[in-house]
Design a protein around this motif. Structure first.
Motif, PDB file in Angstrom:
ATOM      1  N   ARG A 164     -16.488   2.300   4.926  1.00 26.54           N
ATOM      2  CA  ARG A 164     -16.576   1.557   3.656  1.00 26.54           C
ATOM      3  C   ARG A 164     -16.037   2.387   2.505  1.00 26.54           C
ATOM      4  O   ARG A 164     -15.384   1.857   1.584  1.00 26.54           O
ATOM      5  N   ARG A 168     -13.252   0.057   1.373  1.00 25.85           N
ATOM      6  CA  ARG A 168     -14.014  -0.948   0.635  1.00 25.85           C
ATOM      7  C   ARG A 168     -14.275  -2.179   1.506  1.00 25.85           C
ATOM      8  O   ARG A 168     -14.851  -2.076   2.562  1.00 25.85           O
ATOM      9  N   GLY A 250      -8.981   0.454  -3.725  1.00 24.82           N
ATOM     10  CA  GLY A 250      -9.913   1.560  -3.745  1.00 24.82           C
ATOM     11  C   GLY A 250      -9.247   2.855  -3.314  1.00 24.82           C
ATOM     12  O   GLY A 250      -8.210   3.244  -3.845  1.00 24.82           O
TER      13      GLY A 250
END
Length: 290
Positions: A164, A168, A250
């Motif tokens: 993650r 993301r 991200g």
């Protein structure tokens, strides 16, 4: 024409390499911790790989490469850079542009400091910091997930958190979770210890005083590097005159927003191809050879 995979034996580890058939300036792409060369598939399998000689490697302790023969001497930014230089030697590369993501970016900075073949460097998620803990605090965002960088053994929960952090809400590359699980835990702890002890270059100084163009490309929601820090460095040779921030991305904009990222990378490579020519005016080079 599809990219070709090959194996290169070095004194440090046996390295797996993916290389395209393009005839243009070589582009070396260096992945981040826990990843592998496949993370760059959205660049390799495009017109970029047809135009340029794109080279992506699995670092020691990652992907299909072997673990380091000497972990203590290899698992640091500088140690990894020596491996990369050895691979470039074996591939008969005379000049190269480098893209480094996260850990790969810090390795790219070490390569810039030691290998005169580097004609330009693009960085993502890799804040160039001074040696020691104070430098790390200034350049990196400090939160719970950042502690994963110092763990030798990953649980399933750690792997999920790490995934993650990297991607993301995007679907990670195929095999990424398996790659994280395969990664030599000594690579994480070795890099962490070497960085805390200040064993590698003063990367802030290297980047700010770079004789070749430095391209900074980060995602809007970058979770590792402090964008305010990256944007306020005293660059002497900043490509495009600004830090490029990709909206909606991200830590891995090359994977999350490849269309936007690839446009920037194409522009960068076009400029670096010019810089690679003799007497290009892209900057003097006073680095020492590795």
């Amino acid at each position: 024409m599809p990219a070709i995979d090959k194996t290169i034996a070095t004194p440090y580890a046996t390295i797996r390499v993916r290389e395209t058939a393009g005839y243009g300036l070589p582009l070396l792409m260096i992945h981040g911790a826990g990843a592998s060369k496949e993370v760059f598939d959205k660049q390799i399998n495009t017109a970029l790989g047809e135009m340029y000689r794109v080279i992506a490697i699995d670092l020691p302790g990652h992907g299909e490469s072997s673990n380091a023969v000497d972990p203590a001497g290899t698992y640091s930014f500088g140690g990894f850079a020596k491996v990369v230089s050895e691979v470039l030697d074996e591939l008969s590369v005379n000049k190269v542009a480098v893209y480094g993501w996260s850990l790969g970016g810090h390795i790219g900075i070490e390569l810039l400091a030691t290998d005169p073949r580097v004609v330009g460097l693009m960085l993502t998620g890799a804040p160039p910091v001074n040696r020691g803990p104070i430098g790390l605090l200034r350049g990196f965002q400090m939160h719970r997930d950042m502690l994963l960088a110092s763990k030798e053994h990953f649980s399933d929960e750690d792997i999920a958190r790490f995934t993650r952090l990297c991607f993301r809400d995007s679907e990670p590359p195929a095999g990424f979770i398996e790659n994280v699980r395969r990664t030599d835990g000594h690579a994480r702890t070795g890099v962490f210890k070497a960085t805390m002890k200040g064993l590698d270059s003063d990367q802030k100084r290297v980047v700010e005083r770079s004789p070749v163009p430095i391209a900074m490309v980060d995602g809007e929601f970058e979770p590792v590097a402090r964008l305010s820090y990256v944007g306020n460095l005293a660059y002497q040779n900043l490509w495009s005159g600004k830090v490029n921030v990709i909206g909606g991305a991200g830590h891995a904009p090359f994977w999350e927003k490849p269309d936007h990222f690839n446009v920037l990378l194409h522009r960068f490579m076009g400029d670096m191809a010019v810089c690679a020519r003799p007497r290009s005016g892209c900057g003097s080079d006073n680095r020492r050879a590795s």
